[in-house]
Design a protein around this motif. Structure first.
Motif, PDB file in Angstrom:
ATOM      1  N   GLY A 133     -21.458 -92.478  30.985  1.00  0.00           N
ATOM      2  CA  GLY A 133     -21.020 -92.821  29.641  1.00  0.00           C
ATOM      3  C   GLY A 133     -19.642 -93.444  29.570  1.00  0.00           C
ATOM      4  N   ALA A 136     -18.474 -94.437  26.062  1.00  0.00           N
ATOM      5  CA  ALA A 136     -18.160 -93.281  25.222  1.00  0.00           C
ATOM      6  C   ALA A 136     -16.778 -92.732  25.567  1.00  0.00           C
ATOM      7  CB  ALA A 136     -19.225 -92.203  25.392  1.00  0.00           C
ATOM      8  N   ASP A 140     -13.438 -92.766  23.074  1.00  0.00           N
ATOM      9  CA  ASP A 140     -12.658 -91.556  22.789  1.00  0.00           C
ATOM     10  C   ASP A 140     -11.188 -91.732  23.163  1.00  0.00           C
ATOM     11  OD1 ASP A 140     -14.929 -90.335  21.858  1.00  0.00           O
ATOM     12  OD2 ASP A 140     -15.297 -89.171  23.683  1.00  0.00           O
ATOM     13  N   ALA A 167     -31.262 -92.234  21.371  1.00  0.00           N
ATOM     14  CA  ALA A 167     -30.171 -91.293  21.625  1.00  0.00           C
ATOM     15  C   ALA A 167     -30.536 -90.447  22.840  1.00  0.00           C
ATOM     16  CB  ALA A 167     -29.943 -90.413  20.406  1.00  0.00           C
ATOM     17  N   SER A 169     -29.167 -87.206  25.735  1.00  0.00           N
ATOM     18  CA  SER A 169     -28.231 -86.238  26.314  1.00  0.00           C
ATOM     19  C   SER A 169     -28.814 -85.732  27.626  1.00  0.00           C
ATOM     20  CB  SER A 169     -27.961 -85.070  25.360  1.00  0.00           C
ATOM     21  OG  SER A 169     -29.139 -84.340  25.087  1.00  0.00           O
ATOM     22  N   SER A 245     -29.795 -89.367  16.525  1.00  0.00           N
ATOM     23  CA  SER A 245     -29.011 -88.210  16.945  1.00  0.00           C
ATOM     24  C   SER A 245     -29.497 -86.918  16.298  1.00  0.00           C
ATOM     25  CB  SER A 245     -27.535 -88.444  16.609  1.00  0.00           C
ATOM     26  OG  SER A 245     -27.051 -89.588  17.272  1.00  0.00           O
ATOM     27  N   SER A 278     -22.998 -87.615  25.354  1.00  0.00           N
ATOM     28  CA  SER A 278     -24.252 -88.040  24.730  1.00  0.00           C
ATOM     29  C   SER A 278     -24.211 -89.537  24.450  1.00  0.00           C
ATOM     30  CB  SER A 278     -24.483 -87.284  23.423  1.00  0.00           C
ATOM     31  OG  SER A 278     -24.707 -85.922  23.667  1.00  0.00           O
ATOM     32  N   TYR A 279     -25.372 -90.187  24.609  1.00  0.00           N
ATOM     33  CA  TYR A 279     -25.511 -91.599  24.247  1.00  0.00           C
ATOM     34  C   TYR A 279     -26.148 -91.659  22.860  1.00  0.00           C
ATOM     35  CZ  TYR A 279     -24.705 -93.165  29.105  1.00  0.00           C
ATOM     36  OH  TYR A 279     -24.165 -93.439  30.345  1.00  0.00           O
ATOM     37  N   LEU A 280     -25.491 -92.304  21.919  1.00  0.00           N
ATOM     38  CA  LEU A 280     -26.037 -92.435  20.577  1.00  0.00           C
ATOM     39  C   LEU A 280     -26.970 -93.647  20.509  1.00  0.00           C
ATOM     40  CD1 LEU A 280     -22.811 -91.652  18.515  1.00  0.00           C
ATOM     41  CD2 LEU A 280     -24.508 -90.072  19.473  1.00  0.00           C
ATOM     42  N   ASP A 318     -24.884 -96.401  26.415  1.00  0.00           N
ATOM     43  CA  ASP A 318     -23.662 -95.979  25.741  1.00  0.00           C
ATOM     44  C   ASP A 318     -23.109 -97.070  24.830  1.00  0.00           C
ATOM     45  OD1 ASP A 318     -22.814 -97.661  27.767  1.00  0.00           O
ATOM     46  OD2 ASP A 318     -21.485 -96.207  28.737  1.00  0.00           O
ATOM     47  N   ASN A 321     -23.073 -95.909  21.281  1.00  0.00           N
ATOM     48  CA  ASN A 321     -21.888 -95.249  20.749  1.00  0.00           C
ATOM     49  C   ASN A 321     -20.948 -96.250  20.106  1.00  0.00           C
ATOM     50  OD1 ASN A 321     -23.113 -93.688  22.973  1.00  0.00           O
ATOM     51  ND2 ASN A 321     -21.540 -92.188  22.527  1.00  0.00           N
ATOM     52  N   GLN A 324     -22.242 -97.490  16.710  1.00  0.00           N
ATOM     53  CA  GLN A 324     -22.100 -96.499  15.656  1.00  0.00           C
ATOM     54  C   GLN A 324     -20.727 -96.581  14.994  1.00  0.00           C
ATOM     55  OE1 GLN A 324     -24.299 -94.190  14.476  1.00  0.00           O
ATOM     56  NE2 GLN A 324     -25.967 -94.794  15.839  1.00  0.00           N
TER      57      GLN A 324
END
Length: 394
Positions: A133, A136, A140, A167, A169, A245, A278-280, A318, A321, A324
């Motif tokens: 990821g 992601a 962040d 999505a 995980s 998700s 997690s990949y959204l 990813d 993410n 989103q």
């Protein structure tokens, strides 16, 4: 003679750099590297833009193989994502060499019109898409904070302008029991391998009741060391996917009960840990996707009809993410793999073939012209800028 338009300029730049871009794609393909250790591929992806005068910052987000390369100082900041990690055992069977080379081509092309379009071009080297990821983690860490819209492409067996994804995980499940001699005193043991068996039976039965779009798949990574010893420790890894998700969270709860069932039935302890962010799900920007679709048609491609796109999720990424958080697209550009699809050895071979080279060049042109259209359409430029301002206030 009238002056060349920005769209014409970017196409010409890509065609002029064709040899360099195809060479880059083949070079990355020839030396596949796994998630977070793509050191050679990362350096190769930076080289051409560094020569062009991009300001390169390596190791962003604390990731050795992530980077930002920036050109221009315009008010509209557009990101282009480059991926370059490969798969264990089958190399570039997802064609990330094509992604990296097309992203570099897009960045080089847009650099030529950055001043004209009041544009800042940001090439983002994003490692570990297959596992880890990278995007992601970079989100962040704030690496995308100044970006208003982000584009990239992915090769596949067909052309899809507004591609979707699931999505995702991933977890590691560990069972801890007690060893014993399998013949002399098996009753003294707590069989951690049996815990996996019970859990997998429960998961197999659960599949009948999974909601549309939900799916699970896993492997046993440690099933014991000797047949005459009751295993005291075992481990398995599972991936869970769903259309969105919310559905993924529901699936995770049900899978958690299946993992617990193995522990309860055998008396073993257990723990479940996420192995990566997690990949959204992808939420592609409709306007950008429609522009890209028109570019596909201009090149004589036949993208999947818009009304059927939602029914064709292609794995997980990813990049979901990113979409989103801001407007973005992740179209699929088709290559000829003789019926093979991604994550197959035949696709890895095709990813350095003639149709893959064509995807690199056409893909770079299509992405660059899509960004030009965004920059030159006041209403859409204002829209993505306003969304960026709302993110900044949030």
């Amino acid at each position: 003679m009238p002056s060349a338009t920005a769209s014409t300029i970017v196409e010409d730049v890509v065609q002029q750099r064709r040899g360099d871009l195809v060479e880059l794609s083949h070079s990355i393909h020839a030396e596949p590297e796994l998630a977070f250790v793509e050191h050679r591929s990362c350096a190769k992806t930076q080289a051409l833009v560094a020569e062009r005068g991009f300001e390169v910052t390596a190791g962003v987000a604390g990731l050795d193989t992530a980077f930002r390369a920036v050109f221009g100082s315009g008010s509209l900041v557009v990101g282009i994502c480059a991926e370059y990690d490969a798969l264990p055992g089958i190399g570039h069977a997802c064609g990330h060499n094509i992604i990296a080379a097309s992203a570099v081509g897009t960045a080089l092309a847009l650099a030529e019109v950055a001043d004209q379009l009041d544009l800042t071009v940001v090439l983002l080297g994003t490692p570990a898409e297959e596992a880890g990821g990278g995007k992601a983690l970079m989100l962040d860490a704030g690496v995308f904070d100044d970006v208003a819209a982000t584009v990239m492409l992915h090769p596949g067996p067909i052309d899809i302008a507004r591609a979707r994804s699931l999505a995702l995980s991933q977890v590691a499940v560990e069972y801890l029991g007690r060893e014993a001699h399998a013949a002399v005193a098996p009753y003294l043991g707590l069989n951690a391998a049996d815990a996996i068996t019970v859990s997998q039976v429960a998961i197999g039965l659960l599949r009948q009741q999974l909601a549309p779009g939900q799916m699970v798949h896993g492997i046993v990574t440690d099933g014991g060391q000797a047949t005459n010893v009751i295993p005291a420790r075992t481990e398995m890894h599972y991936t869970m996917r769903a259309n969105d998700s919310g559905s993924l969270r529901e699936l995770e709860a049900r899978m958690s009960d299946c993992f617990l069932a193995g522990a309860v039935a055998t008396g073993c302890g257990h723990q479940v840990e996420a192995t990566e962010p997690s990949y959204l799900e992808l939420t592609p920007d409709k306007w950008l996707a429609d522009v890209f679709r028109a570019e596909m048609v201009r090149f004589g491609r036949t993208p999947v009809a818009a009304e059927f796109e939602a029914a064709l999720p292609l794995g997980s990424t990813d990049m979901g993410n990113v979409t989103q958080v801001m407007p973005g697209i992740h179209p699929i550009v088709g290559i000829d793999a003789d019926g093979a699809s991604i994550h197959q050895q035949a696709f890895a071979a095709a990813a350095a073939g003639p149709s893959a080279d064509k995807a690199v060049i056409e893909g770079a042109v299509m992405l660059a012209r899509t960004v030009v259209e965004l920059a030159e359409t006041p209403a859409q430029r204002d829209r993505v800028s306003q969304l960026k301002a709302e993110r900044d206030r949030a």
